[in-house]
Design a protein around this motif. Structure first.
Motif, PDB file in Angstrom:
ATOM      1  N   ARG A 168      38.146 -60.618  -5.360  1.00 35.20           N
ATOM      2  CA  ARG A 168      37.569 -60.215  -4.078  1.00 35.20           C
ATOM      3  C   ARG A 168      38.069 -61.251  -3.079  1.00 35.20           C
ATOM      4  NH1 ARG A 168      33.732 -61.952  -0.629  1.00 35.20           N
ATOM      5  NH2 ARG A 168      32.418 -60.436   0.462  1.00 35.20           N
ATOM      6  N   ALA A 169      38.803 -60.783  -2.068  1.00 33.98           N
ATOM      7  CA  ALA A 169      39.329 -61.694  -1.047  1.00 33.98           C
ATOM      8  C   ALA A 169      39.199 -61.000   0.312  1.00 33.98           C
ATOM      9  CB  ALA A 169      40.779 -62.038  -1.363  1.00 33.98           C
ATOM     10  N   CYS A 170      39.833 -61.546   1.329  1.00 35.72           N
ATOM     11  CA  CYS A 170      39.720 -60.932   2.665  1.00 35.72           C
ATOM     12  C   CYS A 170      41.091 -60.540   3.197  1.00 35.72           C
ATOM     13  CB  CYS A 170      39.058 -61.899   3.642  1.00 35.72           C
ATOM     14  SG  CYS A 170      37.277 -61.832   3.532  1.00 35.72           S
ATOM     15  N   TRP A 171      41.123 -59.412   3.876  1.00 34.05           N
ATOM     16  CA  TRP A 171      42.337 -58.964   4.575  1.00 34.05           C
ATOM     17  C   TRP A 171      41.937 -58.605   6.000  1.00 34.05           C
ATOM     18  CZ3 TRP A 171      44.164 -53.372   5.004  1.00 34.05           C
ATOM     19  CH2 TRP A 171      45.384 -53.297   5.692  1.00 34.05           C
ATOM     20  N   ARG A 172      42.489 -59.307   6.963  1.00 29.88           N
ATOM     21  CA  ARG A 172      42.157 -59.099   8.386  1.00 29.88           C
ATOM     22  C   ARG A 172      40.639 -59.139   8.611  1.00 29.88           C
ATOM     23  NH1 ARG A 172      46.298 -54.132   9.960  1.00 29.88           N
ATOM     24  NH2 ARG A 172      48.195 -55.192   9.301  1.00 29.88           N
ATOM     25  N   GLY A 173      39.996 -60.077   7.925  1.00 29.22           N
ATOM     26  CA  GLY A 173      38.561 -60.277   8.157  1.00 29.22           C
ATOM     27  C   GLY A 173      37.642 -59.376   7.361  1.00 29.22           C
ATOM     28  N   THR A 174      38.198 -58.499   6.532  1.00 28.61           N
ATOM     29  CA  THR A 174      37.373 -57.558   5.776  1.00 28.61           C
ATOM     30  C   THR A 174      37.487 -57.835   4.278  1.00 28.61           C
ATOM     31  OG1 THR A 174      37.827 -55.891   7.456  1.00 28.61           O
ATOM     32  CG2 THR A 174      36.977 -55.087   5.368  1.00 28.61           C
TER      33      THR A 174
END
Length: 429
Positions: A168-174
């Motif tokens: 679980r990580a973030c892409w463009r803040g999501t």
């Protein structure tokens, strides 16, 4: 002295900018979330503090008005329009809020948006239409993600398999789920070729009961596959915590799984999941009111690498054996009906509260099933109609297993005849 003071001033400025950016991303998530939750007061409060949030976009380029239009939240939509929301904003698939409202058949919303000049257009018509997307152009990949946009700073490990790991990580803040392929597999030409083929397949899939593919990293190593992150966890964990589900909950869950599978199995581009099991069925949220089928294709992705016997080891756990159709175990030719068999095993587990053949090791369970044995029905929740449906779905002859469209119709009928939930509490010990 002055040089170091200047650089510390710059770094403090940089920190301030980072904090501002983080706060902006957080507010973007908030307004989209409150629009989704039909919380008009929270949406209004955010807009009073910052009018520009009416233009907020999620990772699919969807605005709060898209979200409200899809769910039919009239008051939220009126509030957004009051703050000059762009009624014809287009999302990643070039759909307008009106196209979404039409796709979800939200009549009052359709009227409201039209009265504000809303137009119905988009690359694929309305949001829920199951038309395949045109394959991405090889030169201009709208799904290729720059790995620098992926933020692993607060990442957590969700799962591990022989192919790599899921984070679980973030892409463009999501928050997103990222499957990272092992570096030694990323070097294999066959794997790279299959990985790209898989991406071309996944990019065309769009359905409310299928985990949404967002993009991939194919130009740089490690290879990565990015999908939406669903905070409810997987069905395996849910059943471990809850035990047997009430018949009405089990049937609601089964309907969601069958809807996703009916879509995957629809012509002309039939996708066989091959590894349908509770770990690959995800709960959208913690209130567990909506399921999506995920993690399909990886068995196919690695198939060129291994003997078919090992395919299921590569998609996570050898536990897949427990849900495996006899024809797969015996290395015979198989078709999409293997998924119907696995579905029957999941339905059994939801009603019984324990995995099929739970007293055997996974491999032994698959062998036992291949010899013609089936799990024993013990739960009171099994009505005669449900038993009959389950029996047909796990029939040793794949031609006798019903297709998912028929399963859907039969489950809907069974749902109508069930008594209300509270009658079943005496059975849930």
């Amino acid at each position: 002295m002055s040089g170091s003071a200047g650089s510390s001033g710059r770094s403090a400025g940089g920190e301030r900018e980072k904090k501002k950016e983080k706060a902006r991303v957080s507010r973007t998530s908030q307004i989209l979330w409150h629009a989704h939750q039909n919380d008009v007061a929270a949406v209004r409060k955010l807009l009073e503090e910052d009018r520009s949030l009416v233009k907020a976009r999620d990772y699919d380029n969807r605005t709060p008005l898209h979200v409200a239009a899809l769910h039919g939240w009239i008051d939220v939509a009126k509030c957004l329009l009051e703050y000059d929301a762009d009624v014809n904003a287009q999302d990643r698939w070039k759909n307008t809020p009106l196209a979404d409202a039409e796709g979800a058949r939200r009549s009052p919303m359709i009227e409201l948006l039209k009265s504000h000049g809303g137009l119905s257009y988009g690359q694929n018509g309305s949001h829920f239409e199951q038309r395949p997307l045109p394959p991405p152009l090889p030169n201009k990949c709208d799904w290729e993600i720059d790995p620098n946009e992926l933020d692993f700073s607060g990442s957590t490990l969700i799962g591990k398999g022989s192919f790599g790991e899921i984070l679980r990580a973030c892409w463009r803040g999501t928050p997103v789920a990222i499957k990272r392929i092992l570096p030694n597999l990323s070097d294999d030409k066959l794997v790279v070729q299959d990985f790209r083929h898989e991406v071309n397949l996944l990019v065309k899939l769009r359905h409310p009961n299928i985990v949404q593919f967002l993009g991939a990293v194919t130009e740089k190593k490690p290879l990565m596959l990015i999908t939406e992150y669903l905070r409810g966890g997987d069905l395996h964990q849910h059943l471990k915590e809850k035990g047997a589900l009430s018949p009405s909950t089990a049937i609601s869950f089964a309907l969601d799984i069958a809807r996703g599978m009916a879509y995957l199995h629809s012509e002309p581009n039939v996708v066989i999941h091959r590894d349908l099991k509770p770990r690959n069925v995800l709960l959208v949220n913690t209130s567990a009111d909506h399921l999506k089928v995920g993690d399909f294709g990886l068995s196919k992705l690695i198939r060129a690498q291994q003997h078919s016997h090992d395919v299921y080891k590569l998609t996570g756990e050898t536990g897949s054996y427990r849900y495996m159709a006899p024809e797969v175990f015996k290395h015979r030719k198989y078709d999409k009906k293997v998924d119907v068999f696995s579905f029957a095993m999941i339905l059994y587990e939801m009603l019984e509260g324990e995995p099929p053949m739970s007293n055997c090791e996974p491999y032994e369970a698959a062998k036992y099933v291949a010899e013609g044995h089936r799990p024993m029905f013990r739960a009171k929740g099994y009505t005669p109609e449900l038993r009959e449906l389950t029996d047909q779905c796990w029939s040793p002859d794949m031609n006798n297993r019903p297709p998912f469209l028929e399963i859907l119709k039969r489950l809907e009928k069974i749902k109508e005849t069930l008594p209300s939930d509270h009658h079943w509490h005496i059975f849930a010990s």
